[in-house]
Design a protein around this motif. Structure first.
Motif, PDB file in Angstrom:
ATOM      1  N   PHE A 140       0.794  -1.220   0.000  1.00 46.75           N
ATOM      2  CA  PHE A 140       0.000   0.000   0.000  1.00 46.75           C
ATOM      3  C   PHE A 140       0.832   1.278   0.000  1.00 46.75           C
ATOM      4  CE2 PHE A 140      -3.029  -2.940   2.369  1.00 46.75           C
ATOM      5  CZ  PHE A 140      -3.705  -3.286   1.210  1.00 46.75           C
ATOM      6  N   PHE A 141       2.147   1.153  -0.045  1.00 45.95           N
ATOM      7  CA  PHE A 141       3.008   2.346  -0.048  1.00 45.95           C
ATOM      8  C   PHE A 141       2.661   3.218  -1.266  1.00 45.95           C
ATOM      9  CE2 PHE A 141       6.760   4.799  -1.124  1.00 45.95           C
ATOM     10  CZ  PHE A 141       7.138   5.312   0.110  1.00 45.95           C
ATOM     11  N   GLY A 142       2.391   4.494  -1.008  1.00 41.03           N
ATOM     12  CA  GLY A 142       2.073   5.429  -2.078  1.00 41.03           C
ATOM     13  C   GLY A 142       0.623   5.404  -2.536  1.00 41.03           C
ATOM     14  N   LYS A 143      -0.197   4.507  -1.975  1.00 41.20           N
ATOM     15  CA  LYS A 143      -1.605   4.424  -2.352  1.00 41.20           C
ATOM     16  C   LYS A 143      -2.432   5.429  -1.552  1.00 41.20           C
ATOM     17  CE  LYS A 143      -0.891   0.794  -5.006  1.00 41.20           C
ATOM     18  NZ  LYS A 143      -1.034   0.844  -6.484  1.00 41.20           N
ATOM     19  N   THR A 144      -3.673   5.637  -1.997  1.00 41.47           N
ATOM     20  CA  THR A 144      -4.586   6.558  -1.327  1.00 41.47           C
ATOM     21  C   THR A 144      -5.711   5.792  -0.646  1.00 41.47           C
ATOM     22  OG1 THR A 144      -4.138   8.348  -2.900  1.00 41.47           O
ATOM     23  CG2 THR A 144      -6.211   8.465  -1.660  1.00 41.47           C
ATOM     24  N   PHE A 145      -5.933   6.097   0.621  1.00 43.35           N
ATOM     25  CA  PHE A 145      -7.050   5.540   1.386  1.00 43.35           C
ATOM     26  C   PHE A 145      -7.965   6.688   1.776  1.00 43.35           C
ATOM     27  CE2 PHE A 145      -4.756   1.654   3.496  1.00 43.35           C
ATOM     28  CZ  PHE A 145      -4.443   1.160   2.232  1.00 43.35           C
ATOM     29  N   VAL A 146      -9.271   6.506   1.577  1.00 41.43           N
ATOM     30  CA  VAL A 146     -10.253   7.468   2.070  1.00 41.43           C
ATOM     31  C   VAL A 146     -10.972   6.829   3.244  1.00 41.43           C
ATOM     32  CG1 VAL A 146     -12.332   8.786   1.551  1.00 41.43           C
ATOM     33  CG2 VAL A 146     -10.527   8.566  -0.178  1.00 41.43           C
ATOM     34  N   VAL A 147     -10.976   7.510   4.382  1.00 36.61           N
ATOM     35  CA  VAL A 147     -11.587   6.985   5.601  1.00 36.61           C
ATOM     36  C   VAL A 147     -12.737   7.892   6.006  1.00 36.61           C
ATOM     37  CG1 VAL A 147     -11.219   6.306   8.000  1.00 36.61           C
ATOM     38  CG2 VAL A 147      -9.343   6.091   6.345  1.00 36.61           C
ATOM     39  N   LYS A 148     -13.937   7.312   6.107  1.00 38.37           N
ATOM     40  CA  LYS A 148     -15.077   8.065   6.620  1.00 38.37           C
ATOM     41  C   LYS A 148     -15.105   7.882   8.134  1.00 38.37           C
ATOM     42  CE  LYS A 148     -19.420   8.922   7.992  1.00 38.37           C
ATOM     43  NZ  LYS A 148     -20.336   8.273   8.972  1.00 38.37           N
ATOM     44  N   TYR A 149     -14.996   8.997   8.842  1.00 37.87           N
ATOM     45  CA  TYR A 149     -14.886   9.015  10.298  1.00 37.87           C
ATOM     46  C   TYR A 149     -16.199   9.490  10.885  1.00 37.87           C
ATOM     47  CZ  TYR A 149     -12.875  10.644  14.796  1.00 37.87           C
ATOM     48  OH  TYR A 149     -12.587  10.868  16.123  1.00 37.87           O
ATOM     49  N   ILE A 196       1.295   5.932   3.194  1.00 39.01           N
ATOM     50  CA  ILE A 196      -0.060   5.874   2.645  1.00 39.01           C
ATOM     51  C   ILE A 196      -0.659   7.274   2.678  1.00 39.01           C
ATOM     52  CG2 ILE A 196      -2.394   4.974   3.010  1.00 39.01           C
ATOM     53  CD1 ILE A 196      -1.044   2.451   4.203  1.00 39.01           C
ATOM     54  N   ASN A 197      -1.267   7.680   1.577  1.00 41.84           N
ATOM     55  CA  ASN A 197      -1.920   8.982   1.497  1.00 41.84           C
ATOM     56  C   ASN A 197      -3.338   8.855   2.046  1.00 41.84           C
ATOM     57  OD1 ASN A 197       0.288  10.283   0.124  1.00 41.84           O
ATOM     58  ND2 ASN A 197      -0.322   9.160  -1.702  1.00 41.84           N
ATOM     59  N   VAL A 198      -3.579   9.439   3.193  1.00 45.34           N
ATOM     60  CA  VAL A 198      -4.872   9.308   3.880  1.00 45.34           C
ATOM     61  C   VAL A 198      -5.716  10.552   3.651  1.00 45.34           C
ATOM     62  CG1 VAL A 198      -6.006   8.724   6.043  1.00 45.34           C
ATOM     63  CG2 VAL A 198      -3.626   8.065   5.684  1.00 45.34           C
ATOM     64  N   VAL A 199      -6.973  10.336   3.303  1.00 44.23           N
ATOM     65  CA  VAL A 199      -7.953  11.415   3.212  1.00 44.23           C
ATOM     66  C   VAL A 199      -9.085  11.067   4.174  1.00 44.23           C
ATOM     67  CG1 VAL A 199      -9.570  12.646   1.725  1.00 44.23           C
ATOM     68  CG2 VAL A 199      -7.372  11.862   0.794  1.00 44.23           C
ATOM     69  N   VAL A 200      -9.417  11.989   5.066  1.00 41.45           N
ATOM     70  CA  VAL A 200     -10.463  11.765   6.056  1.00 41.45           C
ATOM     71  C   VAL A 200     -11.702  12.580   5.675  1.00 41.45           C
ATOM     72  CG1 VAL A 200     -11.137  12.001   8.479  1.00 41.45           C
ATOM     73  CG2 VAL A 200      -8.786  11.350   7.890  1.00 41.45           C
ATOM     74  N   VAL A 201     -12.856  11.918   5.633  1.00 36.72           N
ATOM     75  CA  VAL A 201     -14.152  12.590   5.488  1.00 36.72           C
ATOM     76  C   VAL A 201     -14.929  12.318   6.770  1.00 36.72           C
ATOM     77  CG1 VAL A 201     -16.306  12.729   4.205  1.00 36.72           C
ATOM     78  CG2 VAL A 201     -14.157  12.287   2.979  1.00 36.72           C
ATOM     79  N   ASP A 260     -21.147   9.560   4.214  1.00 34.96           N
ATOM     80  CA  ASP A 260     -20.783   8.315   3.520  1.00 34.96           C
ATOM     81  C   ASP A 260     -20.727   8.543   2.017  1.00 34.96           C
ATOM     82  OD1 ASP A 260     -20.667   6.855   5.887  1.00 34.96           O
ATOM     83  OD2 ASP A 260     -22.735   6.179   5.749  1.00 34.96           O
ATOM     84  N   LEU A 261     -21.734   9.259   1.485  1.00 31.53           N
ATOM     85  CA  LEU A 261     -21.766   9.521   0.052  1.00 31.53           C
ATOM     86  C   LEU A 261     -20.574  10.360  -0.377  1.00 31.53           C
ATOM     87  CD1 LEU A 261     -25.572  10.306  -0.459  1.00 31.53           C
ATOM     88  CD2 LEU A 261     -24.375   8.135  -0.799  1.00 31.53           C
ATOM     89  N   VAL A 262     -20.237  11.360   0.427  1.00 30.44           N
ATOM     90  CA  VAL A 262     -19.074  12.194   0.119  1.00 30.44           C
ATOM     91  C   VAL A 262     -17.811  11.352   0.094  1.00 30.44           C
ATOM     92  CG1 VAL A 262     -17.614  14.086   0.936  1.00 30.44           C
ATOM     93  CG2 VAL A 262     -20.108  14.309   1.011  1.00 30.44           C
ATOM     94  N   ALA A 263     -17.636  10.499   1.097  1.00 30.34           N
ATOM     95  CA  ALA A 263     -16.434   9.662   1.165  1.00 30.34           C
ATOM     96  C   ALA A 263     -16.320   8.765  -0.062  1.00 30.34           C
ATOM     97  CB  ALA A 263     -16.450   8.828   2.444  1.00 30.34           C
ATOM     98  N   GLY A 264     -17.444   8.151  -0.457  1.00 30.08           N
ATOM     99  CA  GLY A 264     -17.419   7.265  -1.611  1.00 30.08           C
ATOM    100  C   GLY A 264     -17.081   7.986  -2.896  1.00 30.08           C
ATOM    101  N   ARG A 265     -17.679   9.150  -3.099  1.00 32.58           N
ATOM    102  CA  ARG A 265     -17.424   9.898  -4.338  1.00 32.58           C
ATOM    103  C   ARG A 265     -16.017  10.482  -4.359  1.00 32.58           C
ATOM    104  NH1 ARG A 265     -21.934  11.471  -7.368  1.00 32.58           N
ATOM    105  NH2 ARG A 265     -20.387  12.478  -8.718  1.00 32.58           N
TER     106      ARG A 265
END
Length: 293
Positions: free
Chosen positions: A21-30, A56-61, A193-198
């Motif tokens: 997962f190095f360098g990949k993007t994860f989106v986490v809905k918190y 890992i590039n983390v994006v939190v929604v 949830d919808l925002v995180a998915g999109r």
């Protein structure tokens, strides 16, 4: 010495996943309990920071329903819902934006910063990240007819433009409040949830992870389903095995997969370090929703 060796073995179990997962993007809905319980808030921030430091590039929604309810209650405003959607008039949308963008978002940013990573707060208005339009809800009427209900400034997503996220160049962890902007600059409240998915689909994310207040998707006998395909999820929804609040979460995962996200997960945010357990262990926790093979 055995204790030290055990700790080393835990790290070694995580190594293949770190490499993958190095360098990949994860989106986490918190959301849910993980945003309310102090110990869970701390463990979530630690998880996010660790992911960042292993590449890992983390994006939190994030959501914020309990915080919105608390603020509205203090102001004497009663919350009303239609099919699970909060009725949002012009007065309420101002309060929602204040709570989500001005309070909750900045608390999460501060918490992540406190644990050693650099986070920055965004809403869907920043860089026109989330363009939205008014959502109308259809409810059953007399006979076979349906009635369209106006629930105010609740939005559905027209487009996600991730330019502002990419402009951060991986140097910051984006923390996104689920507020969108309309064509005329109006503000819309959007399901997180919808925002995180999109957002995950727009970024071509490796993973979408939804933190919930349940262990995951369960079968008719109550057993946890560890892996669920798109076709299986449609069948379980049709047979009412997946029902009520779990339906939009599963549908969010399916939409994200159809949008290009590699794998999606529904996990229990009430467990400390649930994000790390899902990502860096063989068995994982919760339910993963994947494409049909």
């Amino acid at each position: 010495m055995d204790d030290f060796i055990g700790k080393a073995e835990v790290l070694l179990e995580a190594l293949p996943f770190i490499k993958r997962f190095f360098g990949k993007t994860f989106v986490v809905k918190y959301g849910g309990a993980a945003m309310v319980d102090e110990a869970l808030k701390q463990s979530f921030a630690q998880d996010v920071v660790l992911l960042k430091y292993v590449g890992i590039n983390v994006v939190v929604v994030h959501g914020g329903g309990p915080q919105i309810n608390e603020t509205l209650g203090k102001m004497g405003i009663e919350s009303r819902y239609v099919r699970g959607m909060r009725v949002t008039d012009s007065e309420t949308i101002d309060i929602i934006e204040m709570v989500l963008v001005g309070k909750v978002n900045k608390e999460i940013v501060a918490l992540v910063n406190q644990h050693g990573a650099a986070a920055v707060g965004l809403s869907g208005k920043d860089g026109q990240l989330i363009l939205a339009r008014k959502m109308n809800v259809a409810v059953p009427g007399d006979g076979e007819s349906t009635e369209i209900i106006d629930i105010g400034m609740v939005g559905e997503i027209v487009r996600v433009d991730p330019t502002v996220i990419r402009s951060l160049d991986g140097k910051f962890i984006p923390v996104i409040a689920p507020v969108g902007v309309g064509e005329s600059g109006e503000t819309y409240n959007i399901n997180a949830d919808l925002v995180a998915g999109r957002v995950a689909a727009a970024l071509g994310a490796e993973k979408l992870i939804l933190l919930t207040d349940v262990e995951g998707v369960r079968d008719r006998e109550g057993g946890l389903i560890s892996t669920l395909t798109i076709s299986q999820s449609a069948d379980l929804i049709e047979r009412d095995v997946i029902s009520s609040g779990m339906i939009p979460k599963v549908e969010c995962c399916v939409d994200a997969l159809n949008g290009g996200v590699v794998k999606t997960h529904i996990i229990d945010g009430r467990d400390r370090h649930a994000v790390l357990l899902e990502i860096f262990t063989e068995r994982g926790v919760g339910t993963e929703v994947v494409r049909d093979s």
